[in-house]
Design an enzyme around this catalytic site. Structure first.
Site, PDB file in Angstrom:
ATOM      1  N   LYS A 183      29.196  21.189  -0.940  1.00  0.00           N
ATOM      2  CA  LYS A 183      28.381  22.418  -0.915  1.00  0.00           C
ATOM      3  C   LYS A 183      28.818  23.244   0.282  1.00  0.00           C
ATOM      4  O   LYS A 183      29.344  22.709   1.256  1.00  0.00           O
ATOM      5  CB  LYS A 183      26.893  22.065  -0.770  1.00  0.00           C
ATOM      6  CG  LYS A 183      25.951  23.148  -1.233  1.00  0.00           C
ATOM      7  CD  LYS A 183      25.717  23.094  -2.730  1.00  0.00           C
ATOM      8  CE  LYS A 183      24.806  24.213  -3.196  1.00  0.00           C
ATOM      9  NZ  LYS A 183      24.388  24.031  -4.588  1.00  0.00           N
TER      10      LYS A 183
HETATM   11  P1  NAD Z   1      19.684  33.454  -7.441  1.00  0.00           P
HETATM   12  O1  NAD Z   1      20.106  34.048  -6.147  1.00  0.00           O
HETATM   13  O2  NAD Z   1      20.262  33.978  -8.705  1.00  0.00           O
HETATM   14  O3  NAD Z   1      18.085  33.534  -7.563  1.00  0.00           O
HETATM   15  C1  NAD Z   1      17.251  33.046  -6.572  1.00  0.00           C
HETATM   16  C2  NAD Z   1      15.832  33.441  -6.911  1.00  0.00           C
HETATM   17  O4  NAD Z   1      14.945  32.853  -5.952  1.00  0.00           O
HETATM   18  C3  NAD Z   1      15.595  34.947  -6.853  1.00  0.00           C
HETATM   19  O5  NAD Z   1      14.750  35.326  -7.915  1.00  0.00           O
HETATM   20  C4  NAD Z   1      14.887  35.116  -5.522  1.00  0.00           C
HETATM   21  O6  NAD Z   1      14.070  36.266  -5.464  1.00  0.00           O
HETATM   22  C5  NAD Z   1      14.062  33.852  -5.468  1.00  0.00           C
HETATM   23  N1  NAD Z   1      13.596  33.537  -4.122  1.00  0.00           N
HETATM   24  C6  NAD Z   1      14.308  33.561  -2.965  1.00  0.00           C
HETATM   25  N2  NAD Z   1      13.509  33.251  -1.932  1.00  0.00           N
HETATM   26  C7  NAD Z   1      12.285  33.022  -2.446  1.00  0.00           C
HETATM   27  C8  NAD Z   1      11.038  32.670  -1.884  1.00  0.00           C
HETATM   28  N3  NAD Z   1      10.902  32.485  -0.576  1.00  0.00           N
HETATM   29  N4  NAD Z   1       9.967  32.506  -2.718  1.00  0.00           N
HETATM   30  C9  NAD Z   1      10.096  32.713  -4.053  1.00  0.00           C
HETATM   31  N5  NAD Z   1      11.253  33.054  -4.627  1.00  0.00           N
HETATM   32  C10 NAD Z   1      12.325  33.197  -3.837  1.00  0.00           C
HETATM   33  O7  NAD Z   1      19.944  31.889  -7.291  1.00  0.00           O
HETATM   34  P2  NAD Z   1      20.135  30.804  -8.443  1.00  0.00           P
HETATM   35  O8  NAD Z   1      21.591  30.639  -8.666  1.00  0.00           O
HETATM   36  O9  NAD Z   1      19.220  31.121  -9.565  1.00  0.00           O
HETATM   37  O10 NAD Z   1      19.647  29.493  -7.694  1.00  0.00           O
HETATM   38  C11 NAD Z   1      18.261  29.130  -7.625  1.00  0.00           C
HETATM   39  C12 NAD Z   1      18.158  27.652  -7.323  1.00  0.00           C
HETATM   40  O11 NAD Z   1      18.838  26.927  -8.344  1.00  0.00           O
HETATM   41  C13 NAD Z   1      18.792  27.182  -6.011  1.00  0.00           C
HETATM   42  O12 NAD Z   1      18.040  26.108  -5.503  1.00  0.00           O
HETATM   43  C14 NAD Z   1      20.150  26.695  -6.438  1.00  0.00           C
HETATM   44  O13 NAD Z   1      20.694  25.754  -5.538  1.00  0.00           O
HETATM   45  C15 NAD Z   1      19.803  26.059  -7.760  1.00  0.00           C
HETATM   46  N6  NAD Z   1      20.925  25.893  -8.674  1.00  0.00           N
HETATM   47  C16 NAD Z   1      21.684  26.935  -9.082  1.00  0.00           C
HETATM   48  C17 NAD Z   1      22.727  26.722  -9.981  1.00  0.00           C
HETATM   49  C18 NAD Z   1      23.529  27.854 -10.536  1.00  0.00           C
HETATM   50  O14 NAD Z   1      24.374  27.603 -11.428  1.00  0.00           O
HETATM   51  N7  NAD Z   1      23.344  29.096 -10.116  1.00  0.00           N
HETATM   52  C19 NAD Z   1      23.019  25.440 -10.421  1.00  0.00           C
HETATM   53  C20 NAD Z   1      22.224  24.372  -9.989  1.00  0.00           C
HETATM   54  C21 NAD Z   1      21.169  24.626  -9.121  1.00  0.00           C
END
Ligand code: NAD
Length: 442
Positions: free
Chosen positions: A132
């Site tokens: 990561k």
């Molecule tokens: P993203 O940046 O597309 O979206 C993040 C979301 O979280 C946004 O809607 C943002 O407004 C919200 N957010 C941020 N801070 C916040 C807070 N304090 N309270 C409430 N909401 C808040 O990110 P993503 O890619 O959707 O990732 C989200 C989670 O999923 C992370 O934990 C990431 O590690 C995990 N994840 C992502 C992927 C992927 O393929 N993108 C894969 C596995 C896990």
């Protein structure tokens, strides 16, 4: 100075190690994400049989790089950002895991996220280790040019440890296809050859895979359907609450809504919205695309942020950041099922409270593995320069997720443990078995 007894199988038993020699991140009082990960590993060790003698491997990242990322800002001054790339384990293959741009990123967080990637990749049996990366920055404060310069400098700095056969980054919070394109281009420029396989989550026109953008949300939805079947929950009449409406939460919300569920509450960094009759998800996605947050969506009530956790729902999907479900709100959650779209959203104390209250938790290490699964497909397609159809990708994704979930469900039933511990059992056993087969170098 007192000495602690050593549990590392590489050191003859009875040997003691002075505390000063223990890495700082092994200290039990570390309550950050890495501390949580260590507690999760401790819970699984009793189930590892003979492989438990290698468990210490899981508690130490293989390699952690901290880099300075200086860039010239548009106003001519120079700003320095702290960047990280951690490779937790590469016993089963090259490192694999996303890159996060967020002001709260710390080394502890990146270490934990890299370790969860190791477990996840092993749990769904894709041939990757865990890694990561991240930069401690609020990217919303940067212009597009500054964002590009920062991404390129970071990629150059971590270029000494990444590569298509070494460690393959991907998008995570606040990083996207464009950032992956810049990373791929920077790495390729430094190598003197186009290396599409150095990152995944790229634009489709640059060696990206069809279906990657939706893959994590689709995986969340797929395991959600499987689990719902096991507990007799009808998705078509269910109520869903989603925290985080980005790549993961937005897609998962859309798929549940398409299946007939009512998405009644959504929270993001800008606020919390609620609609008893169910939010119009396509309209909400368009609103977020236009203004960057769910806040201000006209067809909904505004809810106080803390009230989000007590919303009357069947399925709760944390899909934002880690440590969101804690001992302070776990007792108020009404859902029958929590599907962890985010990495590490539930603390161990909250896990215990949810288990006592009979709330089924589908843990991150299986629930959000859809993204890395299609990243694996992307990497394979890049190597073979032969690209598959979206239907083919989605069908393979669903099959892998269903098989992995069925295996984990069985381990949980057999051992009478939570799905988290069961997924850790499956993942840790695969990692440690590979470790044992490879032997200890030199
Ligand atoms: P993203 O940046 O597309 O979206 C993040 C979301 O979280 C946004 O809607 C943002 O407004 C919200 N957010 C941020 N801070 C916040 C807070 N304090 N309270 C409430 N909401 C808040 O990110 P993503 O890619 O959707 O990732 C989200 C989670 O999923 C992370 O934990 C990431 O590690 C995990 N994840 C992502 C992927 C992927 O393929 N993108 C894969 C596995 C896990």
């Amino acid at each position: 100075m007192s000495a602690v007894s050593n549990s590392n199988p590489a050191v003859p038993s009875g040997t003691t190690v002075p505390p000063a020699l223990l890495p700082s991140y092994l200290q039990a009082d570390n309550l950050g994400p890495w501390g949580i990960y260590l507690q999760q590993v401790d819970r699984v060790v009793p189930y590892l049989g003979n492989l438990a003698r290698w468990a210490e491997t899981l508690k130490r990242p293989k390699r952690a790089l901290i880099v300075d990322v200086p860039i010239q800002l548009d106003n001519g001054t120079v700003a320095h950002f702290e960047g990280y790339r951690v490779q937790h384990n590469t016993s089963r293959g090259p490192g694999k895991g996303g890159v996060r741009f967020h002001q709260d990123v710390t080394l502890s967080e990146v270490m934990a996220l890299s370790a969860w990637m190791s477990i996840k990749n092993a749990a769904v049996n894709v041939p990757f280790g865990g890694a990561k990366g991240g930069i401690r920055v609020d990217p919303k404060t940067l212009s597009l040019g500054e964002l590009e310069r920062m991404t390129r400098r970071y990629t150059s700095e971590i270029g000494i440890i990444i590569g298509p056969t070494k460690d393959i980054p991907a998008p995570d919070v606040n990083t996207n296809e464009q950032i992956m394109a810049w990373m791929m281009d920077t790495y390729s420029m430094n190598e003197g050859a186009t290396a599409t396989g150095v990152v995944t989550g790229k634009p489709v026109d640059l060696g990206g895979s069809l279906g990657r953008r939706d893959a994590t949300g689709r995986g969340v939805y797929t395991v959600g359907l499987e689990a719902a079947r096991h507990i007799g929950l009808d998705i078509a009449t269910s109520r869903v609450a989603v925290q985080g409406f980005g790549n993961v939460g937005g897609v998962a919300g859309r798929l549940f809504a398409q299946a007939g569920a009512r998405v009644v509450a959504v929270q993001d960094h800008g606020g919390t919205i609620y609609r008893e009759a169910g939010l119009d998800v396509p309209a909400l996605l368009a609103h977020v695309a236009a203004v960057g947050t769910v806040a201000g969506f006209a067809q909904a009530e505004v809810l106080a942020d803390d009230k989000f956790w007590e919303v009357d729902c069947d399925i709760l999907i944390p899909a934002a950041l880690e440590q969101q479900i804690t001992e302070h709100n776990a007792g108020r959650i009404k859902a029958r099922m929590v599907i962890e779209g985010a990495n590490g959203p539930t603390t161990p104390a909250a896990d215990d409270i949810l288990a006592e209250r009979n709330v089924l938790v589908l843990p991150d290490v299986i629930a959000n593995a859809g993204g890395v699964t299609v990243s694996y497909f992307e990497w394979v397609q890049d190597f073979s320069s032969f690209f598959w159809s979206e239907d083919e990708i989605n069908a393979r994704l669903v099959r892998i997720m269903k098989d992995a979930f069925a295996g984990v469900w069985e381990v949980a039933q057999d051992n009478k443990v939570s799905l988290r511990t069961a997924t850790f059992i499956v993942g840790c056993k695969r990692i440690l078995h590979a470790r044992e087969l490879r032997g200890l170098y030199p």
